[in-house]
Motif scaffolding. Structure first.
Motif, PDB file in Angstrom:
ATOM      1  N   ASN A 143       0.831  -1.201   0.000  1.00  0.00           N
ATOM      2  CA  ASN A 143       0.000   0.000   0.000  1.00  0.00           C
ATOM      3  C   ASN A 143       0.867   1.254   0.000  1.00  0.00           C
ATOM      4  OD1 ASN A 143       0.521  -0.532   3.009  1.00  0.00           O
ATOM      5  ND2 ASN A 143      -0.426   1.487   3.055  1.00  0.00           N
ATOM      6  N   ILE A 144       0.291   2.331  -0.486  1.00  0.00           N
ATOM      7  CA  ILE A 144       0.959   3.623  -0.494  1.00  0.00           C
ATOM      8  C   ILE A 144       0.027   4.673   0.096  1.00  0.00           C
ATOM      9  CG2 ILE A 144       2.345   3.054  -2.521  1.00  0.00           C
ATOM     10  CD1 ILE A 144       0.492   4.931  -4.138  1.00  0.00           C
ATOM     11  N   GLY A 145       0.627   5.783   0.509  1.00  0.00           N
ATOM     12  CA  GLY A 145      -0.127   6.921   0.994  1.00  0.00           C
ATOM     13  C   GLY A 145       0.198   8.150   0.164  1.00  0.00           C
ATOM     14  N   GLN A 146      -0.093   9.319   0.708  1.00  0.00           N
ATOM     15  CA  GLN A 146       0.071  10.548  -0.074  1.00  0.00           C
ATOM     16  C   GLN A 146       1.430  11.209   0.088  1.00  0.00           C
ATOM     17  OE1 GLN A 146      -2.383  13.887   1.470  1.00  0.00           O
ATOM     18  NE2 GLN A 146      -3.033  12.476   3.069  1.00  0.00           N
ATOM     19  N   ARG A 179       1.122   5.983  -8.390  1.00  0.00           N
ATOM     20  CA  ARG A 179       0.917   7.369  -7.983  1.00  0.00           C
ATOM     21  C   ARG A 179      -0.283   7.974  -8.724  1.00  0.00           C
ATOM     22  NH1 ARG A 179       2.120   9.601  -3.457  1.00  0.00           N
ATOM     23  NH2 ARG A 179       0.639  10.975  -4.476  1.00  0.00           N
ATOM     24  N   ARG A 180      -0.371   7.678 -10.015  1.00  0.00           N
ATOM     25  CA  ARG A 180      -1.503   8.201 -10.785  1.00  0.00           C
ATOM     26  C   ARG A 180      -2.817   7.604 -10.267  1.00  0.00           C
ATOM     27  NH1 ARG A 180      -3.422  10.687 -15.131  1.00  0.00           N
ATOM     28  NH2 ARG A 180      -4.999   9.690 -16.441  1.00  0.00           N
ATOM     29  N   GLY A 181      -2.798   6.309  -9.964  1.00  0.00           N
ATOM     30  CA  GLY A 181      -3.988   5.675  -9.424  1.00  0.00           C
ATOM     31  C   GLY A 181      -4.406   6.293  -8.097  1.00  0.00           C
ATOM     32  N   PHE A 182      -3.418   6.582  -7.238  1.00  0.00           N
ATOM     33  CA  PHE A 182      -3.713   7.222  -5.953  1.00  0.00           C
ATOM     34  C   PHE A 182      -4.303   8.603  -6.167  1.00  0.00           C
ATOM     35  CE2 PHE A 182      -2.852   9.898  -2.349  1.00  0.00           C
ATOM     36  CZ  PHE A 182      -3.050   9.086  -1.243  1.00  0.00           C
ATOM     37  N   ASP A 183      -3.672   9.399  -7.024  1.00  0.00           N
ATOM     38  CA  ASP A 183      -4.122  10.779  -7.238  1.00  0.00           C
ATOM     39  C   ASP A 183      -5.539  10.835  -7.809  1.00  0.00           C
ATOM     40  OD1 ASP A 183      -1.678  11.633  -6.304  1.00  0.00           O
ATOM     41  OD2 ASP A 183      -0.807  11.959  -8.296  1.00  0.00           O
ATOM     42  N   ARG A 220      -7.919   8.606  -7.408  1.00  0.00           N
ATOM     43  CA  ARG A 220      -8.856   8.215  -6.352  1.00  0.00           C
ATOM     44  C   ARG A 220      -8.991   9.291  -5.285  1.00  0.00           C
ATOM     45  NH1 ARG A 220      -6.955   4.127  -8.984  1.00  0.00           N
ATOM     46  NH2 ARG A 220      -8.141   2.171  -9.207  1.00  0.00           N
ATOM     47  N   MET A 221      -7.911   9.987  -5.012  1.00  0.00           N
ATOM     48  CA  MET A 221      -7.991  11.072  -4.043  1.00  0.00           C
ATOM     49  C   MET A 221      -8.917  12.177  -4.552  1.00  0.00           C
ATOM     50  SD  MET A 221      -7.127  12.268  -1.077  1.00  0.00           S
ATOM     51  CE  MET A 221      -5.534  11.855  -0.349  1.00  0.00           C
ATOM     52  N   ARG A 222      -8.781  12.526  -5.817  1.00  0.00           N
ATOM     53  CA  ARG A 222      -9.649  13.565  -6.385  1.00  0.00           C
ATOM     54  C   ARG A 222     -11.103  13.114  -6.402  1.00  0.00           C
ATOM     55  NH1 ARG A 222      -5.430  13.983 -10.232  1.00  0.00           N
ATOM     56  NH2 ARG A 222      -6.717  12.933 -11.812  1.00  0.00           N
ATOM     57  N   VAL A 223     -11.332  11.876  -6.841  1.00  0.00           N
ATOM     58  CA  VAL A 223     -12.699  11.364  -6.909  1.00  0.00           C
ATOM     59  C   VAL A 223     -13.328  11.303  -5.520  1.00  0.00           C
ATOM     60  CG1 VAL A 223     -14.101   9.317  -7.417  1.00  0.00           C
ATOM     61  CG2 VAL A 223     -12.339  10.062  -9.027  1.00  0.00           C
ATOM     62  N   SER A 224     -12.579  10.811  -4.535  1.00  0.00           N
ATOM     63  CA  SER A 224     -13.132  10.680  -3.184  1.00  0.00           C
ATOM     64  C   SER A 224     -13.440  12.040  -2.571  1.00  0.00           C
ATOM     65  CB  SER A 224     -12.178   9.887  -2.285  1.00  0.00           C
ATOM     66  OG  SER A 224     -10.927  10.537  -2.158  1.00  0.00           O
ATOM     67  N   ARG A 225     -12.617  13.030  -2.858  1.00  0.00           N
ATOM     68  CA  ARG A 225     -12.893  14.373  -2.327  1.00  0.00           C
ATOM     69  C   ARG A 225     -14.137  14.970  -2.992  1.00  0.00           C
ATOM     70  NH1 ARG A 225      -9.551  15.987   1.348  1.00  0.00           N
ATOM     71  NH2 ARG A 225      -7.360  15.361   1.433  1.00  0.00           N
ATOM     72  N   MET A 226     -14.329  14.706  -4.262  1.00  0.00           N
ATOM     73  CA  MET A 226     -15.563  15.154  -4.916  1.00  0.00           C
ATOM     74  C   MET A 226     -16.773  14.469  -4.297  1.00  0.00           C
ATOM     75  SD  MET A 226     -14.691  15.656  -8.994  1.00  0.00           S
ATOM     76  CE  MET A 226     -14.019  14.023  -9.271  1.00  0.00           C
ATOM     77  N   THR A 266      -5.082   8.095   4.870  1.00  0.00           N
ATOM     78  CA  THR A 266      -5.612   7.647   3.590  1.00  0.00           C
ATOM     79  C   THR A 266      -4.588   6.760   2.885  1.00  0.00           C
ATOM     80  OG1 THR A 266      -7.081   9.540   3.312  1.00  0.00           O
ATOM     81  CG2 THR A 266      -6.346   8.427   1.299  1.00  0.00           C
ATOM     82  N   SER A 267      -5.051   5.639   2.315  1.00  0.00           N
ATOM     83  CA  SER A 267      -4.123   4.685   1.717  1.00  0.00           C
ATOM     84  C   SER A 267      -4.745   3.972   0.519  1.00  0.00           C
ATOM     85  CB  SER A 267      -3.672   3.650   2.760  1.00  0.00           C
ATOM     86  OG  SER A 267      -4.800   3.012   3.344  1.00  0.00           O
ATOM     87  N   PHE A 268      -3.860   3.506  -0.355  1.00  0.00           N
ATOM     88  CA  PHE A 268      -4.242   2.844  -1.604  1.00  0.00           C
ATOM     89  C   PHE A 268      -3.520   1.496  -1.644  1.00  0.00           C
ATOM     90  CE2 PHE A 268      -3.527   2.923  -6.472  1.00  0.00           C
ATOM     91  CZ  PHE A 268      -4.675   2.181  -6.697  1.00  0.00           C
ATOM     92  N   TYR A 269      -4.288   0.416  -1.722  1.00  0.00           N
ATOM     93  CA  TYR A 269      -3.729  -0.934  -1.634  1.00  0.00           C
ATOM     94  C   TYR A 269      -3.751  -1.643  -2.986  1.00  0.00           C
ATOM     95  CZ  TYR A 269      -3.768  -0.931   3.495  1.00  0.00           C
ATOM     96  OH  TYR A 269      -3.521  -0.659   4.823  1.00  0.00           O
ATOM     97  N   LEU A 270      -2.729  -2.452  -3.216  1.00  0.00           N
ATOM     98  CA  LEU A 270      -2.697  -3.404  -4.325  1.00  0.00           C
ATOM     99  C   LEU A 270      -2.680  -4.791  -3.691  1.00  0.00           C
ATOM    100  CD1 LEU A 270      -2.335  -4.344  -7.246  1.00  0.00           C
ATOM    101  CD2 LEU A 270       0.129  -3.934  -6.993  1.00  0.00           C
ATOM    102  N   LYS A 271      -3.752  -5.565  -3.906  1.00  0.00           N
ATOM    103  CA  LYS A 271      -3.873  -6.858  -3.237  1.00  0.00           C
ATOM    104  C   LYS A 271      -4.053  -7.986  -4.254  1.00  0.00           C
ATOM    105  CE  LYS A 271      -5.719  -5.309   1.196  1.00  0.00           C
ATOM    106  NZ  LYS A 271      -6.682  -5.631   2.282  1.00  0.00           N
ATOM    107  N   LYS A 272      -3.387  -9.093  -3.956  1.00  0.00           N
ATOM    108  CA  LYS A 272      -3.541 -10.313  -4.743  1.00  0.00           C
ATOM    109  C   LYS A 272      -3.941 -11.438  -3.795  1.00  0.00           C
ATOM    110  CE  LYS A 272      -0.950 -13.780  -7.357  1.00  0.00           C
ATOM    111  NZ  LYS A 272       0.404 -14.194  -7.837  1.00  0.00           N
ATOM    112  N   TYR A 273      -5.067 -12.082  -4.096  1.00  0.00           N
ATOM    113  CA  TYR A 273      -5.541 -13.213  -3.315  1.00  0.00           C
ATOM    114  C   TYR A 273      -5.384 -14.475  -4.158  1.00  0.00           C
ATOM    115  CZ  TYR A 273      -7.796  -9.527  -0.607  1.00  0.00           C
ATOM    116  OH  TYR A 273      -8.047  -8.403   0.134  1.00  0.00           O
TER     117      TYR A 273
END
Length: 249
Positions: free
Chosen positions: A10-13, A53-57, A59-65, A89-96
């Motif tokens: 996972n990553i944050g801002q 980073r692009r995926g995080f950014d 989602r951050m914009r969409v969630s704030r809207m 706030t965090s963005f995860y990449l998960k594989k099950y």
């Protein structure tokens, strides 16, 4: 031995070290910079970082809207303001991976209340639960996600290019019940399954002792006045080596 059936990162801002004095260790941890993997002959680390980073950014914009719109819908100017810094706030990449009943033994403590088997006997990848704040979820074309509607479990359609928004238990409480929480789980689809959840959280010092609509005292507020300390207790279940009872000092 416990068989690992999940890979996650996972990553944050934040990309730079926080040099300011903070209220506690946990607030510093919430602002820790991302650590990115190095490139190898078979892995382009720079491209991976750029994509994540692009995926995080996005989602951050969409969630704030979304929280801005929700604030208008529930007539609460305080609602979007509570997400000003959103340190956790965090963005995860998960594989099950595929699992069976033996793989699920010991994943959760016996007193946790979780079960890894559906009513029809199918194995679960993720037990039924309710998130806490605002979740944006991308599942690509992977099925398996189910949600409760009118007391029954239903499959949630997986649409490539779509993002699913879910509201959690704390949002339900802080809005006087106006944002219903979504109880959900994931059925093991018996092949690799990828998922990208994004969790937008209120700011560390946001007041959760009263609802953001009527100002009524919350049940959570009897133990925690602000979001940060409450979040530490929630994350300790998933990150016991990172956040624990000493993290608030």
């Amino acid at each position: 031995a416990v068989v690992s059936t999940q890979s996650t990162g996972n990553i944050g801002q934040y990309e730079a070290v926080d040099t300011k004095e903070r209220s506690c260790k946990a607030e510093k941890i919430a602002r820790e910079p991302n650590v990115w993997p190095e490139s190898t002959p078979s892995f382009d680390g720079a491209r991976f970082k750029a994509v994540m980073r692009r995926g995080f950014d996005i989602r951050m914009r969409v969630s704030r809207m979304i929280v801005d719109a929700l604030g208008r819908i529930i007539n609460s100017e305080a609602f979007p303001r509570m997400f000003g810094e959103s340190e956790f706030t965090s963005f995860y990449l998960k594989k099950y991976t595929e699992r069976n009943a033996e793989d699920n033994i010991g994943i959760y403590a016996e007193d946790s209340g979780y079960t890894m088997v559906a009513e029809d006997g199918r194995d679960l990848s993720i037990p039924e639960h309710i998130d806490t704040t605002v979740t944006l979820l991308t599942t690509y074309n992977n099925g398996g996600l189910q949600a409760v509607y009118k007391g029954e479990w239903h499959d949630v359609p997986s649409l490539l290019g779509s993002i699913l928004m879910m509201s959690g238990s704390l949002m339900h409480e802080l809005t006087d019940g106006q944002l219903p929480p979504l109880r959900h789980r994931v059925i093991d689809i018996k092949r690799d399954r990828f998922s990208l959840p994004f969790f937008l959280n209120p700011s560390f010092h946001s007041d959760i002792s009263k609802t953001w609509t009527s100002g009524k005292e919350t049940e959570t507020g009897r133990s925690f006045k602000t979001f940060g300390p409450w979040q530490v207790t929630q994350l300790h279940r998933d990150e016991p080596l990172l956040l624990n009872s000493t993290s608030l000092f």
